[in-house]
Design a protein around this motif. Sequence first.
Motif, PDB file in Angstrom:
ATOM      1  N   LEU A  66       9.522  10.632  31.110  1.00  0.00           N
ATOM      2  CA  LEU A  66       9.571  10.357  30.281  1.00  0.00           C
ATOM      3  C   LEU A  66       8.997   9.447  29.216  1.00  0.00           C
ATOM      4  O   LEU A  66       9.178   9.302  28.151  1.00  0.00           O
TER       5      LEU A  66
ATOM      6  N   ALA B  11       6.052  10.182  28.676  1.00  0.00           N
ATOM      7  CA  ALA B  11       5.902  11.604  27.457  1.00  0.00           C
ATOM      8  C   ALA B  11       5.341  11.100  25.937  1.00  0.00           C
ATOM      9  O   ALA B  11       5.216  10.374  25.270  1.00  0.00           O
TER      10      ALA B  11
ATOM     11  N   CYS C 220       5.120  12.947  22.193  1.00  0.00           N
ATOM     12  CA  CYS C 220       5.526  13.159  21.249  1.00  0.00           C
ATOM     13  C   CYS C 220       5.862  14.892  21.281  1.00  0.00           C
ATOM     14  O   CYS C 220       7.311  14.772  21.197  1.00  0.00           O
TER      15      CYS C 220
ATOM     16  N   LEU D  51       8.759  14.849  24.124  1.00  0.00           N
ATOM     17  CA  LEU D  51      10.290  14.491  23.895  1.00  0.00           C
ATOM     18  C   LEU D  51      10.796  15.225  22.857  1.00  0.00           C
ATOM     19  O   LEU D  51      11.517  15.579  23.409  1.00  0.00           O
TER      20      LEU D  51
ATOM     21  N   SER E  83      12.671  18.207  25.228  1.00  0.00           N
ATOM     22  CA  SER E  83      13.132  17.607  25.531  1.00  0.00           C
ATOM     23  C   SER E  83      14.006  17.138  24.845  1.00  0.00           C
ATOM     24  O   SER E  83      15.771  17.867  25.711  1.00  0.00           O
TER      25      SER E  83
ATOM     26  N   TYR F   1      17.485   7.990  24.688  1.00  0.00           N
ATOM     27  CA  TYR F   1      16.333   8.157  24.408  1.00  0.00           C
ATOM     28  C   TYR F   1      15.792   6.223  23.945  1.00  0.00           C
ATOM     29  O   TYR F   1      15.214   5.730  24.148  1.00  0.00           O
TER      30      TYR F   1
ATOM     31  N   THR G 189      14.777   3.143  25.029  1.00  0.00           N
ATOM     32  CA  THR G 189      13.697   1.681  24.508  1.00  0.00           C
ATOM     33  C   THR G 189      13.743   0.248  24.076  1.00  0.00           C
ATOM     34  O   THR G 189      13.206   0.005  25.190  1.00  0.00           O
TER      35      THR G 189
ATOM     36  N   VAL H 178      11.708  10.242  18.349  1.00  0.00           N
ATOM     37  CA  VAL H 178      10.996   9.293  18.164  1.00  0.00           C
ATOM     38  C   VAL H 178      10.776   8.262  18.119  1.00  0.00           C
ATOM     39  O   VAL H 178      10.097   8.066  16.747  1.00  0.00           O
TER      40      VAL H 178
END
Length: 100
Positions: free
Chosen positions: A5, A8, A10, A13, A16, A27, A31, A80
């Motif tokens: 992950l 990953a 874009c 993501l 997902s 996420y 991050t 993202v």
Amino acid sequence: MDDALRYASCAQLRASFARREVSPVEYARATLELLDERETELHAFLTVSADVALAQAAEAERLIGSLGEAAWEGRPLLGVPMSVKDLTPTAGIRTTRGSL
């Protein structure tokens, strides 16, 4: 966050997020946690706007939940996390253009 992950694309993501395997908020938090762990070593960011990132992730999560695939129409990077170089003025966020 597992390495699959973490690295990953874009598109991965987005898939997902659509399958609800991970949410944009989860996420973004992961991050930001990784950034907290590594930033003292990397010194890559002058300003981290965690509150803005989490608010935008929550909005992305809301849109994905209510609109499904239609949420990405016109918003290909919805959910993202990304960084913006300090050369770009951003409303409400300090911009130094790399100057002391």
